[in-house]
Design a protein around this motif. Structure first.
Motif, mmCIF file in Angstrom:
data_model
loop_
_atom_site.group_PDB
_atom_site.id
_atom_site.type_symbol
_atom_site.label_atom_id
_atom_site.label_comp_id
_atom_site.label_asym_id
_atom_site.label_seq_id
_atom_site.Cartn_x
_atom_site.Cartn_y
_atom_site.Cartn_z
ATOM 1 N N HIS A 116 2.593 -0.880 4.421
ATOM 2 C CA HIS A 116 2.226 0.484 4.028
ATOM 3 C C HIS A 116 3.438 1.398 4.110
ATOM 4 N N GLY A 117 3.569 2.302 3.158
ATOM 5 C CA GLY A 117 4.639 3.293 3.254
ATOM 6 C C GLY A 117 4.692 4.215 2.055
ATOM 7 N N THR A 118 5.413 5.314 2.215
ATOM 8 C CA THR A 118 5.623 6.234 1.096
ATOM 9 C C THR A 118 6.755 5.769 0.193
ATOM 10 N N LYS A 119 7.645 4.915 0.742
ATOM 11 C CA LYS A 119 8.819 4.451 -0.013
ATOM 12 C C LYS A 119 8.839 2.939 -0.139
ATOM 13 N N ILE A 120 7.667 2.324 -0.092
ATOM 14 C CA ILE A 120 7.578 0.866 -0.075
ATOM 15 C C ILE A 120 7.857 0.252 -1.447
ATOM 16 N N ILE A 121 7.725 1.067 -2.497
ATOM 17 C CA ILE A 121 8.151 0.664 -3.822
ATOM 18 C C ILE A 121 8.961 1.790 -4.427
ATOM 19 N N ARG A 122 9.736 1.468 -5.445
ATOM 20 C CA ARG A 122 10.521 2.484 -6.154
ATOM 21 C C ARG A 122 9.726 2.942 -7.372
ATOM 22 N N TYR A 123 9.532 4.238 -7.497
ATOM 23 C CA TYR A 123 8.847 4.761 -8.680
ATOM 24 C C TYR A 123 9.278 6.187 -8.938
ATOM 25 N N PRO B 275 -0.347 7.577 -10.761
ATOM 26 C CA PRO B 275 -0.052 6.794 -11.969
ATOM 27 C C PRO B 275 1.300 6.082 -11.898
ATOM 28 N N ALA B 276 2.332 6.790 -11.448
ATOM 29 C CA ALA B 276 3.665 6.172 -11.377
ATOM 30 C C ALA B 276 3.702 5.058 -10.337
ATOM 31 N N ALA B 277 3.029 5.261 -9.204
ATOM 32 C CA ALA B 277 3.016 4.233 -8.163
ATOM 33 C C ALA B 277 2.348 2.962 -8.663
ATOM 34 N N GLU C 207 0.850 -1.186 0.000
ATOM 35 C CA GLU C 207 0.000 0.000 0.000
ATOM 36 C C GLU C 207 0.888 1.238 0.000
ATOM 37 N N VAL C 208 0.769 2.031 -1.043
ATOM 38 C CA VAL C 208 1.599 3.217 -1.184
ATOM 39 C C VAL C 208 0.823 4.429 -0.690
ATOM 40 N N CYS C 209 1.425 5.151 0.220
ATOM 41 C CA CYS C 209 0.849 6.369 0.774
ATOM 42 C C CYS C 209 1.293 7.532 -0.106
ATOM 43 N N GLY D 280 3.945 -0.982 -9.365
ATOM 44 C CA GLY D 280 3.498 -2.172 -8.654
ATOM 45 C C GLY D 280 2.722 -1.950 -7.378
ATOM 46 N N ALA D 281 2.253 -0.750 -7.133
ATOM 47 C CA ALA D 281 1.428 -0.522 -5.943
ATOM 48 C C ALA D 281 0.198 -1.414 -5.990
ATOM 49 N N GLY D 282 -0.082 -2.080 -4.874
ATOM 50 C CA GLY D 282 -1.254 -2.942 -4.804
ATOM 51 C C GLY D 282 -2.458 -2.258 -4.206
#
Length: 211
Positions: free
Chosen positions: A204-211, A14-16, A4-6, A20-22
């Motif tokens: 959950h996080g703001t940096k949980i994926i790279r985008y 769109p980028a998240a 989960e991207v915050c 791969g944001a779920g």
């Protein structure tokens, strides 16, 4: 694994999602922990995520600071929940706490009723509830059909490595009756280690994926 991207405002959605944001949690003012976005942002985000097939959770919080709300703020929150419903947002997140550090069950009942039939999530206001009341709070949220609890396991001033035992205790106590969503300091680099330790399938996080 649901990451989960915050996000703040619509800009990063769109980028998240491409990265791969779920699931998306939509906020304004992340510098103060997140507040409710405008109606226009909410509508655009709801449409975009719906077309992308990605769940959206809208923050319902009229200001930064604590989670003790006045009557005027309660009216604002109910108005924002209704706006979310009108915009087609599938889930909202909020938490209300009494001055003595307990879940404000009367206010929560009002907000949950206003949110029906949307999914309801309890956000990190949970972490300001006195420790002795947290198991009872988990039980109350389960009884009122809240889907999950976002928690850092302690103050955000502590690194998540220090608070993981608390989160694990919530996971064990909940025993699958409600989702426990860890957040605060979770990044692309540590998400797998943390979720494996906790035995959960979402984070959950703001940096949980790279985008």
């Amino acid at each position: 694994m649901i990451k989960e991207v915050c996000v703040e405002n619509f800009t990063d959605i769109p980028a998240a999602i491409r990265a791969g944001a779920g699931r998306i949690e939509l906020n304004d003012n992340l510098a103060v922990g997140g507040t409710t976005v405008s109606r226009g942002v909410m509508a655009a985000a709801a449409q975009y995520t719906r077309e992308a097939g990605i769940p959206l959770v809208a923050m319902i919080r009229p200001r930064g600071g604590d989670f003790v709300y006045s009557e005027e703020e309660v009216a604002m929150m109910i108005g924002d929940i209704r706006t979310a419903a009108e915009c087609g947002v599938p889930a909202v997140t909020f938490c209300a706490v009494t001055p003595d550090g307990r879940l404000d069950t009367k206010l929560m009942e009002l907000l949950i009723a206003a949110a029906t039939p949307m999914e309801v999530v309890c956000h990190m206001g949970f972490d300001t509830i006195v420790h002795s009341q947290r198991q009872a709070t988990i039980d109350w949220l389960i009884d009122h059909h809240v889907t999950r609890i976002l928690t850092h396991g302690g103050p955000l001033t502590l690194p998540i490595g220090k608070t993981l035992p608390n989160i694990k205790a919530y996971v064990d106590y909940a025993a699958g009756r409600i989702g426990i969503l860890p957040g605060g300091g979770i990044t692309n680099a540590n998400v797998d280690e943390i979720t494996n330790y906790l035995g959960v399938d979402q984070a959950h996080g703001t940096k949980i994926i790279r985008y």
